[in-house]
Enzyme design. Sequence first.
Site, PDB file in Angstrom:
ATOM      1  N   SER A  60      -4.062  -9.421  -5.179  1.00 58.49           N
ATOM      2  CA  SER A  60      -3.184  -8.619  -6.135  1.00 58.49           C
ATOM      3  C   SER A  60      -2.812  -7.377  -6.146  1.00 58.49           C
ATOM      4  O   SER A  60      -3.597  -6.763  -5.676  1.00 58.49           O
ATOM      5  CB  SER A  60      -3.662  -9.229  -7.836  1.00 58.49           C
ATOM      6  OG  SER A  60      -2.783  -8.366  -8.498  1.00 58.49           O
TER       7      SER A  60
ATOM      8  N   TYR B 207     -10.253  -8.193 -13.731  1.00 57.85           N
ATOM      9  CA  TYR B 207      -9.348  -8.713 -12.949  1.00 57.85           C
ATOM     10  C   TYR B 207      -9.175  -7.690 -11.733  1.00 57.85           C
ATOM     11  O   TYR B 207      -9.187  -8.073 -10.540  1.00 57.85           O
ATOM     12  CB  TYR B 207      -8.276  -9.110 -13.425  1.00 57.85           C
ATOM     13  CG  TYR B 207      -6.949  -9.879 -12.561  1.00 57.85           C
ATOM     14  CD1 TYR B 207      -7.306 -10.931 -12.169  1.00 57.85           C
ATOM     15  CD2 TYR B 207      -6.054  -9.054 -12.415  1.00 57.85           C
ATOM     16  CE1 TYR B 207      -6.126 -11.475 -11.217  1.00 57.85           C
ATOM     17  CE2 TYR B 207      -5.039  -9.564 -11.617  1.00 57.85           C
ATOM     18  CZ  TYR B 207      -5.212 -10.801 -11.025  1.00 57.85           C
ATOM     19  OH  TYR B 207      -4.377 -11.239 -10.214  1.00 57.85           O
TER      20      TYR B 207
END
Length: 312
Positions: free
Chosen positions: A188, A201
Amino acid sequence: MLPAAGLLWWVGALGALYAAVRGALGLLGALRVWGIGAGRAALGPGLGAWAVVTGATDGIGKAYAKELAKRGMKVALISRSKEKLDQVAGEITEQYGVETKVIVADFGEREDIYDRIRAGLEGLEIGVLVNNVGISYSYPEYFIDVPDLDKTIDKMININIMSVCKMTRLVLPGMLERSKGVILNISSAAGMYPTPLLTLYSASKAFVDYFSRGLHAEYKSKGIIVQSVMPYYVATKMSKISKPSFDKPTPETYVRAAIGTVGLQSQTNGCLPHAFMGWVFSILPTSTVMNLLMKTNKQIRARFLKKKMKEK
C-alpha cells in the site's frame, strides 16, 4: 581557496545539476514504464499453468484473478467465504473458459491453515502468486484507542504479514525448480511513509514492501520476479470508495495498468495517477508528509466519530 560567494555558487550549481539529472532520469523512467513499456514479463501460461490469488473474492484480488484468467491461466482462488469463492470461480469459468480451484482459508487464523493450503495446491504448476489478502482499520485511530486492539494486532500480523511469508514459502520452491515465476505482493502507499492514525496498518505494509524488494534482489538472477505493488486509493470495499475517479480507479482499471509494470519496476504504485502522487510525496520532506497524513487522518477520524454519534 574559493571565496564564500563562489563556494555558494558552486554548491547551488551542483544542487541544480543534481536536481536536473534526477528529474531527467525520473522522466525517462516514467516514459519507459508508462509510455513505451508493456511489461517485460508475459504473464500467462508460459510461466506456469496456474495463478494463485489470495483475497480473491473482492476488489484488487478479484481483478487480478480475472485478468490472469483472461490471459489463459488457470486460477486457484483463496479466501474465507466458500459462497463468494464459488461465485467468483463460476464467473471466471463462464467468462474465460479456464479451470478454477477454490481453497477456503481464513488468514486471520493461526498457522494450521497453511497445511490445508499446501494440500490444495499440491501438484499445481504455479507461475504467478498474488499475495493480495489484507485488512486495515475500520477508521483512522490513535493506536491505543483502536477498537479490540489485541485482536486487531493479531489479525493484522497474521493477514498482512504472515500470509505473504507463508504463501511465498509454499510457492517459491516450485518456481525455482523451473527457473521462472512472478510473485506480486500487494502492499500500500501507506507503507511508503509512517502513516499516523493508521500506524499498525502502515507498518505492516512497509514490511510487505521491504520483504518484496529484498526477495526480488535475492532471486531475480534465478528467473523470479517479485514486485511490491503500492496503490493509493482504489474504489474497493476496503477503501469504502464507491464512485471511481481518475485518481481512484476501479480495481479492473488499476490491475490492467499494474500488470503492465511487471518486469519494469520491482516497486510500483501501479497506475499513472498513483505514480504521480508517489513522485510528489517522494520530493517532500518526510516530516511534511507525516504532518499532512496526520491532518488528513484526523479529519477522517472526526467525520467517522461524528457520524457514529448521530447513529446512536
